[in-house]
Enzyme design. Sequence first.
Site, PDB file in Angstrom:
ATOM      1  N   LYS A  63       0.847  -1.191   0.000  1.00  0.00           N
ATOM      2  CA  LYS A  63       0.000   0.000   0.000  1.00  0.00           C
ATOM      3  C   LYS A  63       0.881   1.239   0.000  1.00  0.00           C
ATOM      4  O   LYS A  63       1.461   1.614   1.009  1.00  0.00           O
ATOM      5  CB  LYS A  63      -0.941   0.045   1.201  1.00  0.00           C
ATOM      6  CG  LYS A  63      -2.057   1.074   0.935  1.00  0.00           C
ATOM      7  CD  LYS A  63      -2.680   1.693   2.158  1.00  0.00           C
ATOM      8  CE  LYS A  63      -1.889   2.788   2.793  1.00  0.00           C
ATOM      9  NZ  LYS A  63      -1.720   4.009   1.968  1.00  0.00           N
ATOM     10  N   GLU A 101       9.589   0.895  10.831  1.00  0.00           N
ATOM     11  CA  GLU A 101      10.683   1.853  10.663  1.00  0.00           C
ATOM     12  C   GLU A 101      10.035   3.224  10.784  1.00  0.00           C
ATOM     13  O   GLU A 101       9.265   3.616   9.920  1.00  0.00           O
ATOM     14  CB  GLU A 101      11.341   1.618   9.300  1.00  0.00           C
ATOM     15  CG  GLU A 101      12.740   2.168   9.227  1.00  0.00           C
ATOM     16  CD  GLU A 101      12.769   3.502   8.554  1.00  0.00           C
ATOM     17  OE1 GLU A 101      12.698   4.511   9.297  1.00  0.00           O
ATOM     18  OE2 GLU A 101      12.850   3.552   7.331  1.00  0.00           O
ATOM     19  N   CYS A 118      13.817  10.109   7.372  1.00  0.00           N
ATOM     20  CA  CYS A 118      13.714   9.632   8.755  1.00  0.00           C
ATOM     21  C   CYS A 118      15.038   9.748   9.490  1.00  0.00           C
ATOM     22  O   CYS A 118      15.048   9.822  10.709  1.00  0.00           O
ATOM     23  CB  CYS A 118      13.185   8.204   8.775  1.00  0.00           C
ATOM     24  SG  CYS A 118      14.057   7.141   7.634  1.00  0.00           S
ATOM     25  N   GLU A 135       9.742  15.518  15.595  1.00  0.00           N
ATOM     26  CA  GLU A 135      10.182  15.386  14.206  1.00  0.00           C
ATOM     27  C   GLU A 135       9.477  16.447  13.347  1.00  0.00           C
ATOM     28  O   GLU A 135       8.252  16.453  13.243  1.00  0.00           O
ATOM     29  CB  GLU A 135       9.840  13.980  13.690  1.00  0.00           C
ATOM     30  CG  GLU A 135      10.411  13.704  12.320  1.00  0.00           C
ATOM     31  CD  GLU A 135      10.188  12.261  11.867  1.00  0.00           C
ATOM     32  OE1 GLU A 135       9.030  11.792  11.882  1.00  0.00           O
ATOM     33  OE2 GLU A 135      11.177  11.604  11.485  1.00  0.00           O
TER      34      GLU A 135
END
Length: 501
Positions: free
Chosen positions: A193, A269, A303, A404
Site C-alpha cells: 500500500k 521503521e 527519517c 520530528e
Amino acid sequence: MVTTEANLTQEVRDFLNDGPKKLLIGGQWVEAASGKTFETVDPSNGDVLARVAEADKEDVNRAVAAARKAFEDGPWSTMTSAERSQVIWKIADLIEEHADTFAQLESLDNGKPVVVARRDDVGGTIDYFRYYAGWPTKIEGHTVPVGVPQTFAYTLRQPVGVCAQIIPWNYPLMMAAWKLAPALAAGCTCILKPAEQTPLSALLLGQLMLEAGLPAGVMNVLTGYGETAGAALAAHMQVDKIAFTGSTEVGKLIMQAAGKSNLKKVSLELGGKSPNIVFADADIEVAKEGAAAGIFYNMGQDCTAGSRLFVQDRVYDEVAQYVADAGNKMKVGRGLNEDTEIGPLVSEEQLQKVTGYMSIGQQEGAVVLGGGGRPSDSALSRGFFVNPTVLGQARNDMRIAQEEIFGPVVTVIPFKDVDDVIRQANDISYGLGAGIWTNNLQRAHRVAAAIKAGTVWVNTYGGTDPALPFGGFKQSGIGREMGYEGIELYTEVKSVWVNLE
Ligand code: NAI
Ligand code: MG
C-alpha cells in the site's frame, strides 16, 4: 494535467494518460469495489496529476485472498530458488530500462529534484533488487548437535507467508523496494500500500513486475488511504506479517491492530530526530558540509535527517552560520528543473506542519539564522515550498529539538564536551541515526558505542546500503531491514527432529 509540459518524456506522458491507475489484485488491474478514486497532485503547483483507485476493506479482502492463494498454491513458492532469483534480477533490469520515467514520475508526484530521484531513488532501487536477487539461493538452515542420543536435528528457514507492506511518500519507489525485495527473495507474497500522496511509481512498478514474470497474486498493489485500506491490512486475520515505514503514531496503531487480531509479525521503521554531532577537533570544512547536507537532503523529509545539530562551543558560530548560508544559497524550485536543489514539501499538510514548527521555534526562543518561512518568488506561490531554515541558540528540551519536523529545518544546539553531548543526544524518544564528526579515534568509537541509534555515521552522514542493516532503537522502530536481517524479517525458523533409531 501536466502532460503538455515540454520536458516530460513521452513515456511519462503516456503513463499519466493511459498507464494503470487501478488496483493490482491477483495479476489483474481492477477498479475499487466501491468504484471510488482519489487525486494525486503535483506538490510544486497543486495541479492534479492523475486519479487512482481508492482501495478499502473489500479490496483488502480480495488482495489478501489473492496473495494467500499465490502463496499456498505456487508457482512462486514451488519454484526453485534460482528461478526466483532470476525474476527478481529481471525486475531490476526493467526498472533500469525505465529509469528516466521513474525519476520523472517520482519528481512529479513527490516534488523531489529529478536529478536526485534518478541517482538515489531509482539507482538505489535497482541496486536493492539486485542485492536481494542474490539471496534466494543462500537462505539456509543448520544441522544442530542436540543432546538427545540417536537424533538428527536441523532447522529450515521458510517464508513467513502473506505480507502487507505500508510505505510513506518520502521515497515512494525506494520504500517499495526496501519492503518487496527481501520478501520476494524469501518466497513470500505481498500486498503493497503506497502512501496516498504518491501512488504513481508503485503502479508502474506493479506493471513491470508482471512483465518480469512475477506470477499473479505474488505482488498486489492497493492505492488508498491509511485509515481505511492501511488499517484493514493491519487488522486482517490472513496477513502473516506487516512491515511499515512512517510516523511513530501510526506505527503504534499498527502494532495494536496486530495485537488485537492474529499477532501478525510486525516490523516498523519510524520517525527520528537524529543528532549530528560536530566536535571542535573535526575537519571543520568537511563537517560543515556534512551538517548542511544531513538536513537539507530530500528537503529534510528523511527519517534519518540530521535535524538536531550539536556543535561544540568553540566552533558553534562558524558551523551554524555556514549551514545557514548554505541553505540560503540553495536553488529552490520545481523538482523537474535540473538545477533545483530544494523542491516543494510533499503536501499542504506537511507545509502547515513545517512552517508551524518555524513559529514554535521562535516562540521558544530560538533564533532564525537562515531561511525561515516560504520563498517570496511568486512563481512558487502555488506549491508547498519552504526555505531551508536554521534555528540557532536552541536547547535540547525545546519542542523543535524533541519533535520530528520532517522538513528542511535544523535545530542547532551547543555542547561543552563528550559527556555533555552523549547525555543530550540520548535525551530523546527516538533512536534512528546519528552523526559524529571528529578526528579523534577514541572519541569516535566511544561516542558511536554510546549513542542509542540504529545507525551511526562517522565523518560522513546519511548513507545506506542494501547489505547493511537499517532500523531504529527506542521509538524509531522494531526490527532491521536490509542485509541478512532483511531476510530474517520475512522468514520463520522451523526445527525438525528425526529419530534415527
Ligand atoms: P503516516 O504514518 O500517517 O503515513 C505513512 C503510511 O501509513 C501511509 O501509507 C499512510 O496511508 C499509512 N497510514 C496512515 N494511517 C494509517 C493507519 N491508521 N493504519 C495503517 N496505515 C496507515 O505519515 P504522514 O501522515 O504521511 O506523515 C506524518 C509525519 O510522519 C511526518 O511529518 C513525519 O514526521 C512522519 N513520517 C516519517 C516517515 C519515515 O520515513 N519514518 C515517512 C513519512 C512520515
Ligand atoms: Mg497520516
